[in-house]
Design a protein around this motif. Structure first.
Motif, mmCIF file in Angstrom:
data_model
loop_
_atom_site.group_PDB
_atom_site.id
_atom_site.type_symbol
_atom_site.label_atom_id
_atom_site.label_comp_id
_atom_site.label_asym_id
_atom_site.label_seq_id
_atom_site.Cartn_x
_atom_site.Cartn_y
_atom_site.Cartn_z
ATOM 1 N N UNK A 256 0.624 -1.100 -0.220
ATOM 2 C CA UNK A 256 -0.361 0.081 -0.032
ATOM 3 C C UNK A 256 0.944 1.380 0.852
ATOM 4 N N UNK A 257 0.144 2.055 -0.282
ATOM 5 C CA UNK A 257 0.647 3.666 -0.414
ATOM 6 C C UNK A 257 1.757 4.208 1.163
ATOM 7 N N UNK A 258 2.344 4.652 1.413
ATOM 8 C CA UNK A 258 2.930 5.758 2.648
ATOM 9 C C UNK A 258 3.613 7.061 2.336
ATOM 10 N N UNK A 259 3.064 7.822 2.329
ATOM 11 C CA UNK A 259 3.334 8.986 1.258
ATOM 12 C C UNK A 259 5.048 9.263 2.455
ATOM 13 N N UNK A 260 4.786 9.897 3.772
ATOM 14 C CA UNK A 260 5.946 9.506 3.988
ATOM 15 C C UNK A 260 6.964 8.978 3.919
ATOM 16 N N UNK A 261 7.279 7.461 4.069
ATOM 17 C CA UNK A 261 8.145 6.807 4.053
ATOM 18 C C UNK A 261 8.101 7.203 3.491
ATOM 19 N N UNK A 262 7.941 6.862 1.454
ATOM 20 C CA UNK A 262 8.084 6.828 0.539
ATOM 21 C C UNK A 262 9.085 8.310 -0.120
ATOM 22 N N UNK A 277 15.409 10.238 -8.331
ATOM 23 C CA UNK A 277 15.378 10.291 -7.658
ATOM 24 C C UNK A 277 14.623 11.892 -7.195
ATOM 25 N N UNK A 278 15.847 13.006 -8.626
ATOM 26 C CA UNK A 278 15.178 14.473 -7.625
ATOM 27 C C UNK A 278 13.835 14.824 -7.790
ATOM 28 N N UNK A 279 13.425 14.282 -9.305
ATOM 29 C CA UNK A 279 12.980 14.451 -8.834
ATOM 30 C C UNK A 279 11.000 14.219 -9.590
ATOM 31 N N UNK A 280 10.976 12.893 -8.537
ATOM 32 C CA UNK A 280 9.710 12.758 -8.323
ATOM 33 C C UNK A 280 9.548 13.255 -6.409
ATOM 34 N N UNK A 281 10.500 14.168 -6.088
ATOM 35 C CA UNK A 281 10.623 13.795 -5.395
ATOM 36 C C UNK A 281 9.581 15.993 -5.305
ATOM 37 N N UNK A 282 10.857 16.322 -6.427
ATOM 38 C CA UNK A 282 10.151 17.570 -6.539
ATOM 39 C C UNK A 282 8.392 18.193 -6.762
ATOM 40 N N UNK A 283 8.305 16.499 -7.575
ATOM 41 C CA UNK A 283 6.424 16.295 -7.798
ATOM 42 C C UNK A 283 5.978 15.882 -6.206
ATOM 43 N N UNK A 284 6.382 15.532 -5.747
ATOM 44 C CA UNK A 284 5.202 15.159 -4.343
ATOM 45 C C UNK A 284 5.386 16.372 -3.660
ATOM 46 N N UNK A 285 6.256 16.844 -3.225
ATOM 47 C CA UNK A 285 6.669 18.242 -2.046
ATOM 48 C C UNK A 285 5.967 19.555 -2.641
ATOM 49 N N UNK A 286 5.306 19.395 -4.258
ATOM 50 C CA UNK A 286 5.545 20.332 -5.143
ATOM 51 C C UNK A 286 3.724 19.886 -5.175
ATOM 52 N N UNK A 287 2.884 19.142 -4.922
ATOM 53 C CA UNK A 287 1.454 18.702 -5.076
ATOM 54 C C UNK A 287 0.553 19.263 -4.141
ATOM 55 N N UNK A 289 -1.774 18.909 -2.669
ATOM 56 C CA UNK A 289 -3.273 18.055 -2.227
ATOM 57 C C UNK A 289 -2.128 17.151 -1.673
ATOM 58 N N UNK A 290 -0.831 17.176 -1.516
ATOM 59 C CA UNK A 290 -0.871 15.707 -0.893
ATOM 60 C C UNK A 290 -0.180 15.858 0.611
ATOM 61 N N UNK A 291 0.292 15.387 1.555
ATOM 62 C CA UNK A 291 0.306 15.611 2.989
ATOM 63 C C UNK A 291 1.640 15.963 2.960
ATOM 64 N N UNK A 292 2.802 15.537 1.832
ATOM 65 C CA UNK A 292 4.258 16.222 2.151
ATOM 66 C C UNK A 292 4.609 17.151 1.087
ATOM 67 N N UNK A 293 3.270 18.463 0.796
ATOM 68 C CA UNK A 293 3.572 18.934 0.578
ATOM 69 C C UNK A 293 4.567 20.457 1.081
#
Length: 516
Positions: A256-262, A277-287, A289-293
């Motif tokens: 399952x998903x676990x954003x913070x751990x991921x 991985x830097x671009x994936x992190x950019x998208x996660x932190x830049x969204x 809607x996500x808890x890791x924004x």
């Protein structure tokens, strides 16, 4: 060593074929007065003449475990012994064909031949392989032979997996791992390393992993992450964030998903050199809607991705910097990133760069011919004409630009005009080179100015003298000014200098560049 053993060894050294076979057998088994020494045994058996070779092959095949036969590259001896009717060799060959080569039908035929010859273990193994209710027939087959003491099924399966890995044979690699998991469901460090390698190979090949449970894969990747494996952290981090790894869906690698751990794992992977991985992190932190924004972290990750050479990151970073530019330094930094991306074929970056260059009329070949005509009697004017043509300068910019001071790796900076008092008209402007010809023209102008740097003030004169010389040269050679000087109002030039105004003017290409 007993006297008779010494005599046997002497006969073997003298070339006696039967003695060599017997000495070889004793060395391989470590029996009858001989300490086990596989290398010596194989050496004696390898020296027999043609007549003794079938016997030597049989001794090798029956004396060594299957994993030793494979490791020592004795498969030819195993095949020869099986063909000569050795039931034990037939069992070993059948197992290896089923497990490593994927030739199950052929392997089963060898097992059946051994069973027909009276080999009890082969009969039980064949029955286990054909059981319709078996979850993994191959694992049941190996378990039957292991219980009979014929081989170590787990060791053989691990060896098959390692060999498939070394040959990048993904299908057999995964099949062997399935068998290992069926024989020993608990994932240990050795198995975790193999599973993580299979995930990495599957992503490289763009193929799915069939038959390996997400639970086992997640456990293996977790164990490898704890040992500092960057590839495992990259794969598991993406899976936990809901990002596919090539053809591998997130649910195939994690339960399952676990954003913070991921995100934490992606950061670990990026720090270990997995720059994607830097671009994936950019998208996660830049969204948002996500808890890791986290906008600040998103910008940091984008900068790291751009520095690592990621074309998309370079384009997006350049676009964002140009949009927010408040002065010349900001524009220069933004253009440099866009130029890097455009240099690698990024069409969106190239479009943004084009929006910074004022258009000119006329044909390039005709303009070049006019420049060469003027160069014959006034190289100063010709140098400025060339810069104006390649960089879309206004007439005033062409007269005032300092090629030496304004040269950049990515293009040209037209410095502040000292002859103009109005700020809007005299402010500096950064202009990218849209093609190699522009950079070459700039380099020629710089070389020319360097050579005559001390004489330039006297030969070229002030703004008024330059303007007069240029007008006369154009009249003398019939040059059309519209081919060399862009028409732009003060408002247009200000738009190209200030990020917010430029962003409004180029909103469509900017939107496309940030969305792509």
């Amino acid at each position: 060593m007993r006297r008779q053993d010494i005599q046997l060894l002497a006969l073997a050294r003298q070339g006696d074929g039967a003695a060599r076979c017997e000495v070889g057998r004793r060395y391989l088994l470590g029996a009858d007065g001989f300490a086990r020494h596989v290398a010596s045994g194989l050496d004696h058996l390898g020296r027999v003449d043609a007549a003794q070779r079938p016997l030597a092959a049989r001794i090798v095949a029956e004396s060594l475990a299957l994993e030793d036969l494979v490791t020592l590259r004795q498969e030819p001896a195993l095949a020869q012994a099986a063909a000569d009717g050795s039931p034990l060799a037939q069992v070993k060959l059948g197992v290896w064909l089923c497990l490593r080569e994927g030739r199950v039908d052929e392997g089963v035929r060898w097992i059946d031949r051994a069973a027909t010859a009276g080999h009890a273990g082969a009969r039980r193994a064949a029955a286990a392989l054909r059981r319709p209710d078996a979850d993994d027939p191959l694992a049941a087959f190996l378990q039957a032979l292991t219980r009979c003491g014929e081989l170590d099924g787990l060791s053989v399966a691990l060896l098959a997996a390692r060999q498939a890995q070394s040959q990048a044979d993904l299908r057999q690699f995964v099949a062997a791992l399935r068998t290992v998991l069926a024989l020993r469901p608990q994932v240990d460090p050795e198995l975790a390393e193999l599973i993580a390698a299979a995930v990495h190979l599957a992503e490289q090949r763009g193929q799915p992993l069939v038959g390996l449970s997400a639970e086992a894969i997640e456990t293996a990747l977790e164990m490898r992450c704890q040992r500092g494996d960057g590839d495992a952290a990259h794969a598991l981090g993406r899976a936990l964030c809901g990002i596919a790894c090539g053809e591998l869906a997130p649910r195939a690698l994690a339960g399952g998903q676990n954003m913070r751990k991921g995100v934490a794992l992606l950061l670990r992977a990026a720090d270990a050199g997995r720059n994607a991985a830097w671009m994936h992190l950019y998208r996660m932190h830049g969204d948002h809607r996500l808890s890791v924004a986290n906008p600040q972290m998103a910008r940091f990750c984008l900068e790291k991705a751009a520095q690592s050479g990621d074309t998309e990151a370079q384009r997006k970073l350049g676009a964002l910097m140009l949009r927010d530019a408040e002065g010349l330094a900001d524009s220069e930094a933004a253009i440099e990133w866009l130029q890097r991306a455009a240099g690698k074929g990024d069409a969106h970056a190239a479009g943004l760069l084009r929006s910074l260059v004022l258009p000119l009329a006329g044909d390039d070949a005709a303009a070049e011919a006019a420049i060469e005509r003027v160069r014959q009697d006034d190289p100063w004017v010709a140098a400025r004409m060339s810069l104006a043509r390649h960089f879309g300068l206004t007439k005033l910019e062409a007269l005032c630009v300092d090629p030496v001071d304004g040269q950049r790796a990515w293009g040209l900076v037209v410095g502040r005009n000292p002859f103009i008092t109005q700020v809007r008209l005299s402010a500096a402007r950064a202009i990218p080179a849209l093609h190699d010809a522009a950079l070459q023209a700039l380099q020629r102008a710089v070389s020319f100015y360097h050579q005559a740097q001390r004489e330039a003030p006297l030969l070229e004169g002030d703004l008024r003298r330059r303007s007069r010389r240029q007008r006369r040269a154009f009249e003398r050679h019939g040059v059309d000014e519209s081919m060399f000087f862009a028409q732009a109002s003060a408002t247009t030039l200000q738009t190209l200098r200030l990020g917010t105004k430029w962003a409004f003017h180029a909103r469509e290409p900017l939107k496309s560049a940030l969305a792509a």
